[in-house]
Each structure stands twice: as structure tokens, then as C-alpha cells.
Scaffold this motif. Structure first.
Motif, PDB file in Angstrom:
ATOM      1  N   ALA A 306      11.432  15.511 -29.209  1.00 19.64           N
ATOM      2  CA  ALA A 306      10.394  16.483 -28.862  1.00 19.64           C
ATOM      3  C   ALA A 306       9.882  16.245 -27.441  1.00 19.64           C
ATOM      4  O   ALA A 306       9.624  17.194 -26.693  1.00 19.64           O
ATOM      5  N   LEU A 307       9.750  14.987 -27.068  1.00 20.73           N
ATOM      6  CA  LEU A 307       9.275  14.666 -25.727  1.00 20.73           C
ATOM      7  C   LEU A 307      10.313  15.028 -24.664  1.00 20.73           C
ATOM      8  O   LEU A 307       9.982  15.611 -23.621  1.00 20.73           O
ATOM      9  N   PHE A 308      11.576  14.683 -24.918  1.00 20.83           N
ATOM     10  CA  PHE A 308      12.627  15.062 -23.968  1.00 20.83           C
ATOM     11  C   PHE A 308      12.717  16.589 -23.840  1.00 20.83           C
ATOM     12  O   PHE A 308      12.851  17.127 -22.740  1.00 20.83           O
ATOM     13  N   ASP A 309      12.619  17.282 -24.979  1.00 23.64           N
ATOM     14  CA  ASP A 309      12.674  18.745 -24.949  1.00 23.64           C
ATOM     15  C   ASP A 309      11.490  19.341 -24.180  1.00 23.64           C
ATOM     16  O   ASP A 309      11.599  20.433 -23.603  1.00 23.64           O
ATOM     17  N   ALA A 310      10.361  18.614 -24.195  1.00 20.89           N
ATOM     18  CA  ALA A 310       9.167  19.104 -23.500  1.00 20.89           C
ATOM     19  C   ALA A 310       9.286  18.967 -21.987  1.00 20.89           C
ATOM     20  O   ALA A 310       8.457  19.506 -21.247  1.00 20.89           O
ATOM     21  N   GLY A 311      10.299  18.232 -21.529  1.00 23.98           N
ATOM     22  CA  GLY A 311      10.539  18.139 -20.100  1.00 23.98           C
ATOM     23  C   GLY A 311       9.964  16.916 -19.416  1.00 23.98           C
ATOM     24  O   GLY A 311       9.857  16.899 -18.180  1.00 23.98           O
ATOM     25  N   VAL A 312       9.603  15.887 -20.196  1.00 27.50           N
ATOM     26  CA  VAL A 312       9.043  14.703 -19.557  1.00 27.50           C
ATOM     27  C   VAL A 312      10.093  14.031 -18.672  1.00 27.50           C
ATOM     28  O   VAL A 312      11.302  14.158 -18.885  1.00 27.50           O
ATOM     29  N   ASP A 313       9.616  13.311 -17.675  1.00 28.27           N
ATOM     30  CA  ASP A 313      10.498  12.672 -16.694  1.00 28.27           C
ATOM     31  C   ASP A 313      10.800  11.219 -17.036  1.00 28.27           C
ATOM     32  O   ASP A 313      11.683  10.608 -16.413  1.00 28.27           O
ATOM     33  N   GLY A 314      10.093  10.667 -17.998  1.00 27.02           N
ATOM     34  CA  GLY A 314      10.336   9.294 -18.410  1.00 27.02           C
ATOM     35  C   GLY A 314       9.524   8.972 -19.646  1.00 27.02           C
ATOM     36  O   GLY A 314       8.487   9.599 -19.910  1.00 27.02           O
ATOM     37  N   ILE A 315      10.009   8.002 -20.415  1.00 26.88           N
ATOM     38  CA  ILE A 315       9.326   7.590 -21.643  1.00 26.88           C
ATOM     39  C   ILE A 315       9.306   6.070 -21.713  1.00 26.88           C
ATOM     40  O   ILE A 315      10.338   5.407 -21.544  1.00 26.88           O
ATOM     41  N   TRP A 316       8.105   5.522 -21.967  1.00 25.77           N
ATOM     42  CA  TRP A 316       7.987   4.114 -22.297  1.00 25.77           C
ATOM     43  C   TRP A 316       8.329   3.931 -23.779  1.00 25.77           C
ATOM     44  O   TRP A 316       7.794   4.664 -24.632  1.00 25.77           O
ATOM     45  N   ALA A 317       9.194   2.968 -24.089  1.00 23.47           N
ATOM     46  CA  ALA A 317       9.614   2.751 -25.471  1.00 23.47           C
ATOM     47  C   ALA A 317       9.649   1.263 -25.784  1.00 23.47           C
ATOM     48  O   ALA A 317      10.153   0.471 -24.982  1.00 23.47           O
ATOM     49  N   ASP A 318       9.122   0.903 -26.950  1.00 20.03           N
ATOM     50  CA  ASP A 318       9.195  -0.496 -27.408  1.00 20.03           C
ATOM     51  C   ASP A 318      10.599  -0.850 -27.876  1.00 20.03           C
ATOM     52  O   ASP A 318      10.968  -2.027 -27.893  1.00 20.03           O
ATOM     53  N   PHE A 319      11.354   0.170 -28.288  1.00 20.67           N
ATOM     54  CA  PHE A 319      12.731  -0.009 -28.751  1.00 20.67           C
ATOM     55  C   PHE A 319      13.630   0.842 -27.855  1.00 20.67           C
ATOM     56  O   PHE A 319      14.030   1.953 -28.228  1.00 20.67           O
ATOM     57  N   PRO A 320      13.928   0.370 -26.649  1.00 22.86           N
ATOM     58  CA  PRO A 320      14.632   1.216 -25.689  1.00 22.86           C
ATOM     59  C   PRO A 320      15.995   1.707 -26.154  1.00 22.86           C
ATOM     60  O   PRO A 320      16.432   2.790 -25.750  1.00 22.86           O
ATOM     61  N   ALA A 321      16.674   0.959 -27.014  1.00 22.17           N
ATOM     62  CA  ALA A 321      17.985   1.398 -27.491  1.00 22.17           C
ATOM     63  C   ALA A 321      17.882   2.752 -28.178  1.00 22.17           C
ATOM     64  O   ALA A 321      18.770   3.604 -28.032  1.00 22.17           O
ATOM     65  N   THR A 322      16.801   2.972 -28.918  1.00 21.73           N
ATOM     66  CA  THR A 322      16.631   4.245 -29.627  1.00 21.73           C
ATOM     67  C   THR A 322      16.405   5.380 -28.629  1.00 21.73           C
ATOM     68  O   THR A 322      16.982   6.473 -28.777  1.00 21.73           O
ATOM     69  N   ALA A 323      15.607   5.125 -27.611  1.00 21.99           N
ATOM     70  CA  ALA A 323      15.348   6.161 -26.609  1.00 21.99           C
ATOM     71  C   ALA A 323      16.615   6.515 -25.849  1.00 21.99           C
ATOM     72  O   ALA A 323      16.907   7.687 -25.577  1.00 21.99           O
ATOM     73  N   VAL A 324      17.426   5.491 -25.508  1.00 20.28           N
ATOM     74  CA  VAL A 324      18.700   5.737 -24.818  1.00 20.28           C
ATOM     75  C   VAL A 324      19.632   6.552 -25.707  1.00 20.28           C
ATOM     76  O   VAL A 324      20.306   7.480 -25.261  1.00 20.28           O
ATOM     77  N   GLU A 325      19.651   6.216 -26.995  1.00 19.14           N
ATOM     78  CA  GLU A 325      20.515   6.933 -27.944  1.00 19.14           C
ATOM     79  C   GLU A 325      20.129   8.394 -28.060  1.00 19.14           C
ATOM     80  O   GLU A 325      20.983   9.284 -28.012  1.00 19.14           O
ATOM     81  N   VAL A 326      18.829   8.662 -28.202  1.00 19.81           N
ATOM     82  CA  VAL A 326      18.366  10.042 -28.377  1.00 19.81           C
ATOM     83  C   VAL A 326      18.586  10.846 -27.110  1.00 19.81           C
ATOM     84  O   VAL A 326      19.003  12.014 -27.152  1.00 19.81           O
ATOM     85  N   ARG A 327      18.310  10.244 -25.968  1.00 21.35           N
ATOM     86  CA  ARG A 327      18.530  10.947 -24.707  1.00 21.35           C
ATOM     87  C   ARG A 327      20.008  11.216 -24.474  1.00 21.35           C
ATOM     88  O   ARG A 327      20.391  12.269 -23.951  1.00 21.35           O
ATOM     89  N   GLY A 328      20.841  10.268 -24.875  1.00 20.82           N
ATOM     90  CA  GLY A 328      22.249  10.334 -24.552  1.00 20.82           C
ATOM     91  C   GLY A 328      22.484   9.587 -23.265  1.00 20.82           C
ATOM     92  O   GLY A 328      21.730   9.735 -22.293  1.00 20.82           O
ATOM     93  N   LYS A 329      23.478   8.760 -23.239  1.00 20.07           N
ATOM     94  CA  LYS A 329      23.709   7.892 -22.085  1.00 20.07           C
ATOM     95  C   LYS A 329      24.152   8.687 -20.858  1.00 20.07           C
ATOM     96  O   LYS A 329      23.969   8.265 -19.752  1.00 20.07           O
TER      97      LYS A 329
END
Length: 329
Positions: A306-329
Motif C-alpha cells: 500500500a505504501l509503495f502504491d501510494a508513491g513513497v520514495d523510501g520506507i524504514w523497515a525493521d525487517f528489510p528482507a520483506t520490504a525488498v521482497e515486496v518492492r521487487g529487487k
């Protein structure tokens, strides 16, 4: 007038670890059209005690574009990576009888607090402490085994990665700079001097400087051309503290916004990102946690999407592997 965002930040963050040839890249509705960055919040702090070398190394291995060192300073002027000026929540200091009489009360923006404070200790004293995981439900396996680390050590880590061809940026937060200014120890010069001494610019290391305190960011702006992020206190704390933010009046390169600014109570996007982008501001959002997704989400992957779809330019994540996975490498 807003300064232009460093092209090296955008290019290096977008290209780090990118495959040589892929299908056409996804179109992003970020400010620059580049893919959003994943910022490892205090390292991979969901897995390991925050701001430890193990947490930072894990974040890099998981593909984070930036790692985030929060910086405080010891009484002898050493910058160390700690989220808070007080030490009880993330270290074993309470188990050190030699420091028992160093626990003192201080007035904070949230009221009086009795604790041990980093700037009351020399760095050699800090070296006696070990890090701890502060959040219940997370692994405590590494408690009391990992050292607290200096900013120099964090910089050495990303410089070593750069030598291997892996560019990882630093998203540096200055903690409580007004306190340090009140005792005659500013944070801006020590942080900037440390980065210059290490040669981060020459090594091509992307850097953002972030803070909740506008005067500190204004000082940094006078002394460097580094991109700056004005962090914004989320509701309800902003209201409690009487804080109001005017995006059109922001002089930084971007804002660090709580998720509640970007997504409404039902998980729908607000107009915040569009307004920030219209004002020429990047939007970095804090903080997504796999084990504590923000309501109404029950899965952090849905929140991240939802955040990526909203157009944010960056996300702080405690579990960065999940954020990388959802964004796509």
C-alpha cells in the motif's frame, strides 16, 4: 529555495545490486520516477538487537539500500549508534553495579525520566556494555553478546562493502541535537567531520541526514550540500506537542513521515504524498514491522504494498528482507 537532490543519491540507490539485464523496469510514481529505497531501520532490528554490527550486516545481506545509524555522543565526544539518549532499554547497563549510582532523572519532552544517559559516560565506559533486544516477542538469543558500535565502525562497514562493489548508503539520524547544543556540544560538526575524515563522498557512499529538529537541519544545510530529511512526529504526539507542519514551507529535500500521514485508518492512501511531491519533497516513511503491522493491516506485506502504491520514495523497515521482497529487487 530547496536544493537539488544529489544525483548520486538517486542513481546509486536505484542501481545498487541491480541485475545486468531484466524485463522492463516497473514504473514508479515516486518524486523522481526511480524505485523507492529500503532503509534498514536501526539495521535488521527485527532479527537482532538494534544498532549492532550483526543487525547492520544482516540488513546489507538482505538487500537494503540504506542502513540507518541513529547517533548520540558520549561525554568524551565519541559518536555511537543508539536510538535513545537513555541506555536502559537497549543495553545491559542495569546489570552493572559499578554504574548504579549514575542513574539520574532528566526532563524530556515526554516528562521526567530516571535512567542512565549516554552523554554521562565516556566511550571506554560504554565499551563495558552489551546490546539487548528491547521488543517483546523478538529473539533474545543475542542479548548481552553484541557490542555497541561507533559511527566510525558503521562507516567502515559500508566502505568495505563499496570496495566489494556493493554500494550501501547511510541514512543518518541525529538524536536530541538541541540537548547537546544546550550543553555546548553541537552534533552537526562532529557528524560532518567524521564523514569527511572517512572519505564517504569520494567512495560514492550515498548519505541522507535526518532529524526531528529543524534548527539542526538548518545548521547542516549551511555547512554541507547533503540531502536532508525533516522527520515529522506522528499523530497523536504531534498534537500533544503542539507541532504543525507546512509542506510548502519545508526547506529540506524531503520528509520522514509516520505511516499515518500516508495511509488512512482504513489503509487507503491520503493526499499526503501528492502534496509533498507537488512541493518537491521526497517522502520517506517510518516504520514497517513484520511483527507489528499498523492497523488495519494484519500482514506487513500488504502494508508495504500500500505504501509503495501510494508513491513513497523510501520506507524504514525493521525487517528489510520483506520490504525488498515486496518492492521487487
Amino acid at each position: 529555495m530547496k536544493r537539488l537532490i544529489s544525483a548520486s543519491i538517486l542513481v546509486l540507490a536505484a542501481c545498487a545490486s541491480a541485475p545486468a539485464a531484466e524485463a522492463p523496469a516497473q514504473a514508479w510514481n515516486t518524486l523522481t520516477g526511480e524505485r523507492p529505497i529500503v532503509i534498514a531501520h536501526r539495521g535488521a532490528s527485527g532479527l537482532y538487537p538494534e544498532h549492532t554490527m550483526m543487525a547492520y550486516k544482516a540488513a546489507i545481506a538482505q538487500g537494503a539500500d540504506f542502513i540507518e545509524p541513529d547517533l548520540v555522543m558520549t561525554s568524551d565526544g565519541v559518536l555511537i549508534a543508539r536510538h535513545d539518549l537513555y541506555l536502559s532499554a537497549t543495553t545491559d547497563i542495569a546489570d552493572h553495579p559499578e554504574f548504579a549510582d549514575r542513574k539520574v532523572a532528566r526532563q524530556t519532552p515526554f516528562g521526567e525520566q530516571e535512567d542512565w544517559w549516554a552523554d554521562d559516560f565516556t566511550f571506554p565506559e560504554i565499551q563495558n556494555l552489551k546490546a539487548r533486544q528491547q521488543f517483546e516477542g523478538r529473539s533474545m538469543e543475542y542479548n548481552d553478546t553484541l557490542d555497541l558500535v561507533t559511527f566510525d565502525e558503521v562507516m567502515d562497514l559500508v566502505l568495505a562493502e563499496a570496495e566489494k562493489g556493493n554500494i550501501v548508503g547511510l541514512h543518518v539520524e541525529a538524536k536530541w541535537p538541541s540537548h547537546y547544543a544546550s550543553i555546548g556540544k553541537g552534533l552537526a560538526d562532529p557528524i560532518l567531520d567524521a564523514m569527511k575524515a572517512k572519505g564517504l563522498k569520494e567512495a560514492g557512499i550515498p548519505v541522507y541526514i535526518q532529524c526531528f529538529e529543524p534548527p539542526f537541519l538548518a545548521e547542516v544545510a549551511e555547512k554541507s550540500d547533503l540531502p536532508l530529511i525533516q522527520n515529522m512526529v506522528g499523530a497523536p504526539y504531534a498534537s500533544m506537542m503542539g507541532l504543525e507542519y507546512d509542506l510548502d514551507a519545508m526547506t529540506t529535500d524531503g520528509v520522514g513521515a509516520d505511516v499515518s500521514y500516508v495511509l488512512g485508518k482504513h489503509g487507503q492512501p491520503t493526499d499526503f504524498v501528492a502534496r509533498a511531491h507537488d512541493a518537491g519533497l521526497l517522502v520517506h516513511v517510518y516504520t514497517v514491522r513484520d511483527d507489528r503491522p499498523d492497523a488495519p493491516f494484519t500482514d506487513s506485506r500488504d502494508e508495504l504494498k500500500a505504501l509503495f502504491d501510494a508513491g513513497v520514495d523510501g520506507i524504514w523497515a525493521d525487517f528489510p528482507a520483506t520490504a525488498v521482497e515486496v518492492r521487487g529487487k
